[in-house]
Design a protein around this motif. Structure first.
Motif, PDB file in Angstrom:
ATOM      1  N   LYS A 129       0.841  -1.209   0.000  1.00 22.74           N
ATOM      2  CA  LYS A 129       0.000   0.000   0.000  1.00 22.74           C
ATOM      3  C   LYS A 129       0.872   1.254   0.000  1.00 22.74           C
ATOM      4  O   LYS A 129       0.571   2.232  -0.672  1.00 22.74           O
ATOM      5  CB  LYS A 129      -0.947  -0.012   1.187  1.00 22.74           C
ATOM      6  CG  LYS A 129      -2.074  -1.024   1.042  1.00 22.74           C
ATOM      7  CD  LYS A 129      -2.926  -1.041   2.292  1.00 22.74           C
ATOM      8  CE  LYS A 129      -4.104  -1.965   2.179  1.00 22.74           C
ATOM      9  NZ  LYS A 129      -3.795  -3.352   1.987  1.00 22.74           N
ATOM     10  N   TRP A 130       1.964   1.228   0.759  1.00 22.26           N
ATOM     11  CA  TRP A 130       2.885   2.360   0.804  1.00 22.26           C
ATOM     12  C   TRP A 130       3.537   2.580  -0.570  1.00 22.26           C
ATOM     13  O   TRP A 130       3.650   3.705  -1.032  1.00 22.26           O
ATOM     14  CB  TRP A 130       3.950   2.142   1.873  1.00 22.26           C
ATOM     15  CG  TRP A 130       4.933   3.266   1.902  1.00 22.26           C
ATOM     16  CD1 TRP A 130       6.208   3.253   1.397  1.00 22.26           C
ATOM     17  CD2 TRP A 130       4.724   4.579   2.416  1.00 22.26           C
ATOM     18  NE1 TRP A 130       6.795   4.474   1.576  1.00 22.26           N
ATOM     19  CE2 TRP A 130       5.907   5.307   2.202  1.00 22.26           C
ATOM     20  CE3 TRP A 130       3.644   5.194   3.038  1.00 22.26           C
ATOM     21  CZ2 TRP A 130       6.034   6.628   2.589  1.00 22.26           C
ATOM     22  CZ3 TRP A 130       3.787   6.525   3.419  1.00 22.26           C
ATOM     23  CH2 TRP A 130       4.969   7.221   3.196  1.00 22.26           C
ATOM     24  N   ARG A 131       3.964   1.509  -1.226  1.00 30.41           N
ATOM     25  CA  ARG A 131       4.564   1.634  -2.562  1.00 30.41           C
ATOM     26  C   ARG A 131       3.562   2.214  -3.549  1.00 30.41           C
ATOM     27  O   ARG A 131       3.907   3.064  -4.376  1.00 30.41           O
ATOM     28  CB  ARG A 131       5.093   0.282  -3.039  1.00 30.41           C
ATOM     29  CG  ARG A 131       6.408  -0.105  -2.385  1.00 30.41           C
ATOM     30  CD  ARG A 131       7.011  -1.355  -3.003  1.00 30.41           C
ATOM     31  NE  ARG A 131       6.189  -2.550  -2.808  1.00 30.41           N
ATOM     32  CZ  ARG A 131       6.157  -3.275  -1.706  1.00 30.41           C
ATOM     33  NH1 ARG A 131       6.904  -2.941  -0.669  1.00 30.41           N
ATOM     34  NH2 ARG A 131       5.397  -4.342  -1.625  1.00 30.41           N
ATOM     35  N   MET A 132       2.311   1.779  -3.471  1.00 20.95           N
ATOM     36  CA  MET A 132       1.284   2.306  -4.366  1.00 20.95           C
ATOM     37  C   MET A 132       1.055   3.791  -4.099  1.00 20.95           C
ATOM     38  O   MET A 132       1.026   4.606  -5.018  1.00 20.95           O
ATOM     39  CB  MET A 132      -0.025   1.541  -4.200  1.00 20.95           C
ATOM     40  CG  MET A 132      -1.116   2.054  -5.094  1.00 20.95           C
ATOM     41  SD  MET A 132      -2.606   1.068  -4.874  1.00 20.95           S
ATOM     42  CE  MET A 132      -3.573   1.665  -6.217  1.00 20.95           C
ATOM     43  N   ALA A 133       0.901   4.170  -2.828  1.00 20.14           N
ATOM     44  CA  ALA A 133       0.681   5.566  -2.478  1.00 20.14           C
ATOM     45  C   ALA A 133       1.866   6.430  -2.899  1.00 20.14           C
ATOM     46  O   ALA A 133       1.690   7.548  -3.397  1.00 20.14           O
ATOM     47  CB  ALA A 133       0.429   5.694  -0.976  1.00 20.14           C
TER      48      ALA A 133
END
Length: 98
Positions: free
Chosen positions: A78-82
């Motif tokens: 989720k952090w990589r996507m954000a």
């Protein structure tokens, strides 16, 4: 919501696949388009800026017949996507995307 606020235009259902657009929109794209999943965000933003009509319609997807999703494996993914969305928004707001 972040992309809408950062880019100053209403963007909804980002990465809501599939996405269809008229070939003429390509001339409105930033010089360098992202080569990751944020390509959809950049194309959608270009359409909005160019004043194109954006239509949404329901698409029924059949159940996945093989494999499984490979992006949502906890907080890290989720952090990589954000981070990718934030980076693309930053480049788009400065006039580029790649």
């Amino acid at each position: 919501a972040y992309a809408s606020l950062r880019l100053g235009t209403g963007l909804n259902d980002i990465n809501g696949q599939p996405v269809l657009f008229h070939r003429a929109l390509i001339s409105e794209w930033p010089a360098v388009m992202p080569s990751d999943f944020t390509f959809d965000l950049a194309a959608f933003y270009a359409a909005k800026i160019a004043g194109c009509r954006v239509e949404r319609f329901p698409v029924r997807f059949a159940p996945r017949s093989h494999g499984h999703s490979t992006w949502d494996f906890g907080l890290g993914s989720k952090w990589r996507m954000a981070s990718a969305v934030a980076g693309t928004c930053s480049r788009l707001s400065k006039g580029g995307a790649g």
